[in-house]
Design an enzyme around this catalytic site. Structure first.
Site, PDB file in Angstrom:
ATOM      1  N   GLU A 136      -7.823  22.186  24.538  1.00 13.92           N
ATOM      2  CA  GLU A 136      -7.130  23.457  24.631  1.00 13.92           C
ATOM      3  C   GLU A 136      -6.311  23.870  25.780  1.00 13.92           C
ATOM      4  O   GLU A 136      -6.683  24.540  26.697  1.00 13.92           O
ATOM      5  CB  GLU A 136      -8.086  24.603  24.775  1.00 13.92           C
ATOM      6  CG  GLU A 136      -9.078  24.504  23.216  1.00 13.92           C
ATOM      7  CD  GLU A 136     -10.331  25.545  23.460  1.00 13.92           C
ATOM      8  OE1 GLU A 136     -10.964  25.747  22.507  1.00 13.92           O
ATOM      9  OE2 GLU A 136     -10.576  26.009  24.540  1.00 13.92           O
ATOM     10  N   PRO A 137      -5.415  22.912  25.887  1.00 16.91           N
ATOM     11  CA  PRO A 137      -4.115  23.073  27.138  1.00 16.91           C
ATOM     12  C   PRO A 137      -3.683  24.189  26.952  1.00 16.91           C
ATOM     13  O   PRO A 137      -3.101  24.608  25.773  1.00 16.91           O
ATOM     14  CB  PRO A 137      -3.400  21.689  26.877  1.00 16.91           C
ATOM     15  CG  PRO A 137      -3.381  21.447  25.725  1.00 16.91           C
ATOM     16  CD  PRO A 137      -4.899  21.838  25.020  1.00 16.91           C
ATOM     17  N   ARG A 166      -0.779  35.830  40.791  1.00 17.37           N
ATOM     18  CA  ARG A 166      -1.537  34.809  40.987  1.00 17.37           C
ATOM     19  C   ARG A 166      -1.638  34.643  42.591  1.00 17.37           C
ATOM     20  O   ARG A 166      -2.856  34.085  43.069  1.00 17.37           O
ATOM     21  CB  ARG A 166      -1.023  33.413  40.089  1.00 17.37           C
ATOM     22  CG  ARG A 166      -1.254  33.549  38.637  1.00 17.37           C
ATOM     23  CD  ARG A 166      -0.931  32.247  38.136  1.00 17.37           C
ATOM     24  NE  ARG A 166      -2.035  31.239  38.534  1.00 17.37           N
ATOM     25  CZ  ARG A 166      -1.690  30.248  39.511  1.00 17.37           C
ATOM     26  NH1 ARG A 166      -0.414  29.841  40.141  1.00 17.37           N
ATOM     27  NH2 ARG A 166      -2.624  29.459  39.705  1.00 17.37           N
ATOM     28  N   CYS A 172       3.865  48.365  47.531  1.00 15.42           N
ATOM     29  CA  CYS A 172       3.098  48.940  48.721  1.00 15.42           C
ATOM     30  C   CYS A 172       1.833  48.332  48.870  1.00 15.42           C
ATOM     31  O   CYS A 172       0.751  49.051  48.606  1.00 15.42           O
ATOM     32  CB  CYS A 172       3.151  50.445  48.556  1.00 15.42           C
ATOM     33  SG  CYS A 172       2.765  51.492  50.044  1.00 15.42           S
TER      34      CYS A 172
END
Length: 479
Positions: free
Chosen positions: A312-313, A355, A386
């Site tokens: 499942e890439p 990320r 902010c």
């Protein structure tokens, strides 16, 4: 996973701040004669003028070629082992109607993990029988819908789901194919939050209960037990962890097979990509050969047939196909120990790429609208939010003359950037534009300020309809 250097000078300045490292950027990326970064024959300046920034750009040919190459690599390895394989695209990396069509065209099945992802895959024309449905807390409605449309496999993630899926299948008059997700105890070398197969985490069931729960599944006439499933983590560069996980799973697989044939073994995904020049993932062909060889050796040791395999890439297919374009707003030198760092602020940030804030992920950036003869300057590309943690690229060397109005391109943003995007600080999410053979088209419409206002029921209708100065009128973000 490539970690952010603790020492701000730990990442060496490149010999050429204009160069595009081949393993990081799409194969089509290059500098045109004017010095502008070009992707699939389209330069960054023209894309920014047409669609605005921030802008997610996805090279369709890159995504397709990676999907095809991955499928062929695992098919060749499986064929040499005398078995078959199914390669799923893990939709959580980035899912849209177009992306579903690309991967299906290239012979992949599709892995979804929510009712929303299921709806996208179905609407894009994916065959239900070629879908796998994951999730550690699937709702009763999601289970019922998956059974109703005939998904090819429901992945049972906990003991209670056995009864839930069996009941939904019985009520629908169907025999639902299922896998059982198991924690093999293998913790791939990656970030703690990305590790999904050591014992202390929310996914799957303990390996020591795999046989017991497998027999529980077999006791239901409404369920067809395909086999065990495991996912050991993410951003993994070689086959070593998969090989160890497979060896452990095969013990339970052999015990279950001794009672009744168990046709399949799904070893998940998590294959890594290069985000920086320091990242060196193995070619997918070597990873495929290594994993399948380990399965063959384990089966031979136990005297059992090699099962059908599944993988499942997601990131490794779509991640390198993506580049995000930003416009520089301010450049601020900040003194640090031993020197200075330049803070290059762009018009996006953690709302379009979370990320770095979430995982400390490392990225590579280049000025995209020109080349420069200026010396490399230690830089940090930051967003407009902010939030002190609003960092897009923590450590990079950009030309010392990087200035407001420049375009900055961040590579390898095809996976988990749009998927994790938010409206933090009420910033509209950018559009996604697919590029191929010199042509560009919007595949996910960007949001406008009016879109944000329309969801908030605290305003009068007349207020919502009023245009604001922040509403973009470029093609990717319609007014």
């Amino acid at each position: 996973m490539a970690s952010v250097p603790a020492d701000p000078g730990a990442q060496r300045a490149p010999a050429d701040v204009n160069a595009l490292v081949p393993q990081v950027w799409p194969a089509s990326a290059r500098r045109d004669p004017a010095g502008r970064i070009e992707i699939a024959g389209l330069d960054a300046v023209s894309l920014a003028e047409r669609f605005g920034t921030p802008l997610y750009v996805v090279d369709e040919s890159e995504a397709r070629s990676r999907a095809r190459r991955t499928r062929l690599a695992f098919e060749a390895a499986a064929r040499a082992a005398g078995t078959d394989v199914t390669v799923y695209y893990a939709g959580k990396a980035f899912l849209s109607g177009e992306v579903v069509r690309w991967v299906v065209d290239e012979g992949l099945a599709v892995d979804v993990c929510t009712g929303g992802e299921l709806a996208v895959a179905l609407a894009a024309g994916a065959e239900p029988a070629r879908l796998g449905f994951h999730g550690n807390n699937k709702s009763l409605a999601e289970i019922a819908r998956a059974v109703e449309v005939g998904v090819g496999a429901l992945i049972i993630d906990s003991e209670v789901e056995i009864e839930r899926v069996a009941g939904a299948a019985a009520r629908a008059g169907r025999r639902q194919r299922v896998r059982l997700r198991v924690n093999s105890g293998v913790h791939a070398s990656t970030h703690e939050f990305l590790a999904t197969s050591h014992e202390d985490q929310k996914f799957g069931v303990p390996l020591e209960r795999a046989v017991e729960l497998g027999e529980r599944i077999r006791a239901h006439d409404s369920l067809e037990f395909l086999g065990l499933h495991c996912h050991i983590g993410s951003q993994i560069f070689d086959a070593e962890g998969f090989a160890e996980s497979a060896a452990r799973l095969l013990a339970a697989h052999a015990d279950l097979s001794a009672v009744e044939p168990l046709p399949e073994l799904n070893l998940g995904g998590g294959f890594g990509i290069a985000y920086t020049a320091a990242d060196t993932p193995q070619p997918i062909e070597e990873i495929a050969d290594g994993i399948v060889a380990a399965v063959v050796a384990g089966c031979r040791e136990r005297g059992i047939a090699v099962p059908r395999l599944a993988f499942e890439p997601g990131r490794s297919i779509v991640g390198p196909a993506g580049v995000t374009l930003y416009t520089v707003g301010t450049v601020k030198p900040v003194p640090i120990e031993g020197g200075a760092r330049r803070y290059v602020s762009v018009d996006g940030g953690m709302s379009d790429n979370a990320r770095t804030a979430l995982y400390g992920a490392a990225y590579s950036a280049r000025v995209a609208n020109r080349v420069s003869d200026a010396a490399p300057a230690l830089s940090r590309v930051v967003g407009k939010h902010c939030e002190a943690g609003d960092v897009v690229v923590d450590v990079e060397h950009l030309p010392a003359d990087t200035a407001p109005g420049d375009l900055v391109a961040v590579a390898a943003t095809g996976a988990y950037c749009w998927s994790l995007a938010s409206n933090y600080n009420h910033v509209p999410r950018p559009p996604v534009v697919a590029v191929r053979d010199g042509e560009a088209r919007v595949i996910v419409r960007g949001e406008s300020i009016d879109d944000l206002l329309a969801r908030d029921l605290g305003f009068e209708a007349s207020t919502v309809a009023t245009r604001t100065v922040a509403t973009s009128t470029v093609e990717g973000n319609p007014a």
